[in-house]
Write a protein that holds these residues in place. Structure first.
Motif, mmCIF file in Angstrom:
data_model
loop_
_atom_site.group_PDB
_atom_site.id
_atom_site.type_symbol
_atom_site.label_atom_id
_atom_site.label_comp_id
_atom_site.label_asym_id
_atom_site.label_seq_id
_atom_site.Cartn_x
_atom_site.Cartn_y
_atom_site.Cartn_z
ATOM 1 N N MET A 21 -13.789 8.523 51.749
ATOM 2 C CA MET A 21 -12.722 8.349 50.770
ATOM 3 C C MET A 21 -13.100 9.015 49.459
ATOM 4 O O MET A 21 -14.277 9.180 49.138
ATOM 5 N N ARG A 22 -12.100 9.379 48.709
ATOM 6 C CA ARG A 22 -12.296 9.918 47.361
ATOM 7 C C ARG A 22 -11.945 8.806 46.382
ATOM 8 O O ARG A 22 -10.805 8.324 46.366
ATOM 9 N N ILE A 23 -12.934 8.384 45.583
ATOM 10 C CA ILE A 23 -12.739 7.293 44.638
ATOM 11 C C ILE A 23 -12.808 7.857 43.222
ATOM 12 O O ILE A 23 -13.826 8.416 42.805
ATOM 13 N N ALA A 24 -11.705 7.738 42.501
ATOM 14 C CA ALA A 24 -11.635 8.171 41.112
ATOM 15 C C ALA A 24 -12.019 7.009 40.216
ATOM 16 O O ALA A 24 -11.542 5.892 40.404
ATOM 17 N N VAL A 25 -12.880 7.269 39.229
ATOM 18 C CA VAL A 25 -13.439 6.193 38.413
ATOM 19 C C VAL A 25 -13.254 6.485 36.935
ATOM 20 O O VAL A 25 -13.654 7.545 36.436
ATOM 21 N N LEU A 26 -12.667 5.523 36.241
ATOM 22 C CA LEU A 26 -12.576 5.546 34.777
ATOM 23 C C LEU A 26 -13.521 4.476 34.247
ATOM 24 O O LEU A 26 -13.498 3.332 34.707
ATOM 25 N N GLY A 27 -14.346 4.831 33.276
ATOM 26 C CA GLY A 27 -15.320 3.884 32.759
ATOM 27 C C GLY A 27 -16.574 3.837 33.600
ATOM 28 O O GLY A 27 -17.321 2.845 33.560
ATOM 29 N N GLY A 28 -16.842 4.883 34.355
ATOM 30 C CA GLY A 28 -17.978 4.877 35.269
ATOM 31 C C GLY A 28 -19.285 5.372 34.694
ATOM 32 O O GLY A 28 -20.274 5.478 35.420
ATOM 33 N N SER A 29 -19.317 5.676 33.403
ATOM 34 C CA SER A 29 -20.567 6.170 32.821
ATOM 35 C C SER A 29 -21.562 5.046 32.570
ATOM 36 O O SER A 29 -22.763 5.287 32.425
ATOM 37 N N LYS A 30 -21.074 3.788 32.523
ATOM 38 C CA LYS A 30 -21.955 2.644 32.330
ATOM 39 C C LYS A 30 -21.228 1.380 32.773
ATOM 40 O O LYS A 30 -20.066 1.417 33.187
ATOM 41 N N GLY A 31 -21.910 0.243 32.713
ATOM 42 C CA GLY A 31 -21.277 -1.039 32.997
ATOM 43 C C GLY A 31 -20.995 -1.267 34.470
ATOM 44 O O GLY A 31 -21.665 -0.757 35.360
ATOM 45 N N CYS A 32 -19.957 -2.059 34.746
ATOM 46 C CA CYS A 32 -19.645 -2.507 36.106
ATOM 47 C C CYS A 32 -19.341 -1.350 37.046
ATOM 48 O O CYS A 32 -19.830 -1.318 38.182
ATOM 49 N N ALA A 33 -18.519 -0.415 36.595
ATOM 50 C CA ALA A 33 -18.154 0.705 37.461
ATOM 51 C C ALA A 33 -19.357 1.598 37.728
ATOM 52 O O ALA A 33 -19.509 2.145 38.827
#
Length: 230
Positions: A1-13
């Motif tokens: 799958m292709r998962i697009a992530v916003l906020g993935g530079s740190k934290g929960c994501a």
């Protein structure tokens, strides 16, 4: 799958992505929208496995570049709080979710549109009873502005996602007070009121990866919120 992530530079994501990358048999592709690719919290080996798009979550052009062709979108954007209890980026979640849903709705080809949105919110923003009595002063004072922003995030998802054509499935995650604790894989979940004190960002990353990206396991949470806590 292709998962697009916003906020993935740190934290929960970020924790979700890092755990996903560590799976030897995974074929998932993680695509992250980040302000500065040089400052993301991944080592060189991890970064080599990622697709990083430089941009802002409030810019429709780069958001479309991120989400078009993705299967799932995970958003975990948020803001820090200043010494005067103001958000460093006011209304960041509300603005971001409006742009995201507008962009998804503008993609004409259903085969190029994400089929699921997973958003990290918080306990207490909608239902104050989710918050333990001892934590309520912290939530109602220090986090009041941030919680208002998370409430707007949830309201916009629940009012807009079902009205898209075709409707967009969503899952809203409500973690308890986030900590930097270790991965345990042991936590409580419910789509009804569930009171708890804390949960680590690492365990929220585990829940996102194991429950929200799995097409079978996610079915019990689709088009609902889920509280995640110890």
């Amino acid at each position: 799958m292709r998962i697009a992530v916003l906020g993935g530079s740190k934290g929960c994501a970020r924790e979700m992505v890092a755990q996903g990358l560590s799976k030897p048999d995974s074929t998932d592709e993680f695509v992250l929208l980040v302000r500065n690719p040089d400052h993301v919290e991944y080592d060189p080996e991890q970064k080599a496995k990622l697709t990083l798009i430089k941009g802002d979550a409030h810019d429709p052009t780069t958001v479309r570049q991120l989400v078009e062709g993705a299967d799932i979108v995970v958003t975990s954007i948020g803001s820090g709080v200043t010494a005067t209890l103001k958000m460093t980026m006011p209304n960041v979640c509300e603005k971001g979710i409006k742009v995201l849903l507008d962009v998804i709705g503008s993609i004409d080809d259903p085969a190029r549109r994400p089929r699921r949105l997973v958003a990290v919110s918080t306990t207490g923003a909608i239902d104050g009873g989710e918050v333990p009595f001892l934590f309520r002063p912290l939530y109602h004072l220090a986090l009041a502005e941030a919680h208002k922003d998370k409430k707007a995030l949830e309201d916009h998802i629940t009012s807009t996602a079902p009205s898209l054509t075709p409707p967009l499935d969503y899952v809203i995650i409500r973690p308890s007070l986030l900590t930097n604790g270790p991965l345990t894989g042991q936590y409580r979940t419910d789509n009804k009121r569930l009171v708890g004190y804390t949960i680590s960002r690492t365990d929220i990353g585990h829940f996102l990866l194991e429950q929200c990206l799995d097409d079978e396991k996610v079915q019990k949470w689709v088009n609902q919120y889920v509280v995640v806590t110890y």
